[in-house]
Design a protein around this motif. Structure first.
Motif, PDB file in Angstrom:
ATOM      1  N   VAL A  30       0.860  -1.178   0.000  1.00 33.85           N
ATOM      2  CA  VAL A  30       0.000   0.000   0.000  1.00 33.85           C
ATOM      3  C   VAL A  30       0.895   1.225   0.000  1.00 33.85           C
ATOM      4  O   VAL A  30       1.871   1.299   0.752  1.00 33.85           O
ATOM      5  CB  VAL A  30      -0.926   0.021   1.243  1.00 33.85           C
ATOM      6  CG1 VAL A  30      -1.750   1.299   1.282  1.00 33.85           C
ATOM      7  CG2 VAL A  30      -1.828  -1.203   1.244  1.00 33.85           C
ATOM      8  N   THR A  31       0.545   2.167  -0.853  1.00 32.61           N
ATOM      9  CA  THR A  31       1.233   3.454  -0.867  1.00 32.61           C
ATOM     10  C   THR A  31       0.266   4.535  -0.398  1.00 32.61           C
ATOM     11  O   THR A  31      -0.941   4.441  -0.608  1.00 32.61           O
ATOM     12  CB  THR A  31       1.728   3.818  -2.279  1.00 32.61           C
ATOM     13  OG1 THR A  31       0.625   3.824  -3.189  1.00 32.61           O
ATOM     14  CG2 THR A  31       2.784   2.840  -2.756  1.00 32.61           C
ATOM     15  N   ALA A  32       0.825   5.538   0.244  1.00 30.98           N
ATOM     16  CA  ALA A  32       0.076   6.740   0.618  1.00 30.98           C
ATOM     17  C   ALA A  32       0.825   7.914   0.011  1.00 30.98           C
ATOM     18  O   ALA A  32       2.036   8.042   0.169  1.00 30.98           O
ATOM     19  CB  ALA A  32       0.001   6.884   2.135  1.00 30.98           C
ATOM     20  N   ARG A  33       0.097   8.759  -0.699  1.00 29.87           N
ATOM     21  CA  ARG A  33       0.722   9.898  -1.369  1.00 29.87           C
ATOM     22  C   ARG A  33      -0.057  11.171  -1.094  1.00 29.87           C
ATOM     23  O   ARG A  33      -1.283  11.144  -0.985  1.00 29.87           O
ATOM     24  CB  ARG A  33       0.775   9.659  -2.876  1.00 29.87           C
ATOM     25  CG  ARG A  33       1.669   8.510  -3.267  1.00 29.87           C
ATOM     26  CD  ARG A  33       1.737   8.324  -4.786  1.00 29.87           C
ATOM     27  NE  ARG A  33       2.602   7.222  -5.131  1.00 29.87           N
ATOM     28  CZ  ARG A  33       3.935   7.307  -5.247  1.00 29.87           C
ATOM     29  NH1 ARG A  33       4.534   8.463  -5.075  1.00 29.87           N
ATOM     30  NH2 ARG A  33       4.650   6.236  -5.543  1.00 29.87           N
ATOM     31  N   THR A  34       0.664  12.259  -1.014  1.00 31.10           N
ATOM     32  CA  THR A  34       0.053  13.585  -1.004  1.00 31.10           C
ATOM     33  C   THR A  34       0.760  14.391  -2.082  1.00 31.10           C
ATOM     34  O   THR A  34       1.994  14.413  -2.130  1.00 31.10           O
ATOM     35  CB  THR A  34       0.189  14.307   0.365  1.00 31.10           C
ATOM     36  OG1 THR A  34       1.555  14.420   0.699  1.00 31.10           O
ATOM     37  CG2 THR A  34      -0.550  13.561   1.454  1.00 31.10           C
ATOM     38  N   GLY A  35      -0.033  14.988  -2.948  1.00 34.21           N
ATOM     39  CA  GLY A  35       0.550  15.760  -4.043  1.00 34.21           C
ATOM     40  C   GLY A  35       1.505  14.946  -4.886  1.00 34.21           C
ATOM     41  O   GLY A  35       2.471  15.481  -5.424  1.00 34.21           O
ATOM     42  N   GLY A  36       1.297  13.640  -4.973  1.00 33.79           N
ATOM     43  CA  GLY A  36       2.160  12.774  -5.761  1.00 33.79           C
ATOM     44  C   GLY A  36       3.364  12.238  -5.007  1.00 33.79           C
ATOM     45  O   GLY A  36       4.005  11.297  -5.457  1.00 33.79           O
ATOM     46  N   SER A  37       3.690  12.823  -3.861  1.00 35.74           N
ATOM     47  CA  SER A  37       4.864  12.384  -3.091  1.00 35.74           C
ATOM     48  C   SER A  37       4.510  11.236  -2.152  1.00 35.74           C
ATOM     49  O   SER A  37       3.465  11.266  -1.489  1.00 35.74           O
ATOM     50  CB  SER A  37       5.417  13.540  -2.260  1.00 35.74           C
ATOM     51  OG  SER A  37       5.879  14.568  -3.092  1.00 35.74           O
TER      52      SER A  37
END
Length: 137
Positions: free
Chosen positions: A47-54
């Motif tokens: 699982v990935t978590a991203r904000t603004g693509g980061s």
């Protein structure tokens, strides 16, 4: 636990080895270039978590090919810890493992992470055993 709509959670989301190196370094860990490229083929998912693509969060889900899945390497970017991102990736990992047909999700953790896994993520404590393999020499 509050959800954060600015955080985009993805099961098996795109993830590069360079992003993992950066994430590990962001919280004072010791990154190993090439680690993610070696591990990915053995995972049930991640699982990935991203904000603004980061990339701001991650957890890997290993499995036995049947009923048991295992959380490994839960990580949250150093400057984003204690904002619920770790619990969000763990919750998504549990759902991904359940959807894949697993019945049990296991996790090992250091004592200082008990309140996170047992409290925030809903794991129950169990008896377990551990062998440190390099010590068997």
């Amino acid at each position: 636990m509050r959800e954060n709509p600015a955080v985009v959670i993805a099961w098996r989301g795109p993830l590069s080895d360079d992003e993992m190196v950066d994430l590990v370094a962001s919280h004072g860990g010791t990154p190993v270039p090439g680690w993610w490229d070696r591990i990915r083929p053995h995972s049930l998912g991640w699982v990935t978590a991203r904000t603004g693509g980061s990339l701001v969060g991650f957890v890997n889900v290993a499995w036995d090919g049947g009923d048991h899945a295992f959380l490994i390497d839960t990580k949250t970017r150093g400057d984003r810890q204690r904002q619920g991102i770790g619990a969000m990736v763990v919750r998504a990992a549990a759902e991904g493992a359940r959807t894949a047909g697993c019945e049990w999700l296991h996790v090992d953790y250091r004592p200082e992470l008990r309140s996170f896994y047992v409290g925030a993520c809903g794991f129950r404590e169990t008896d377990a055993g551990l062998v440190h393999l390099p010590s068997l020499r």
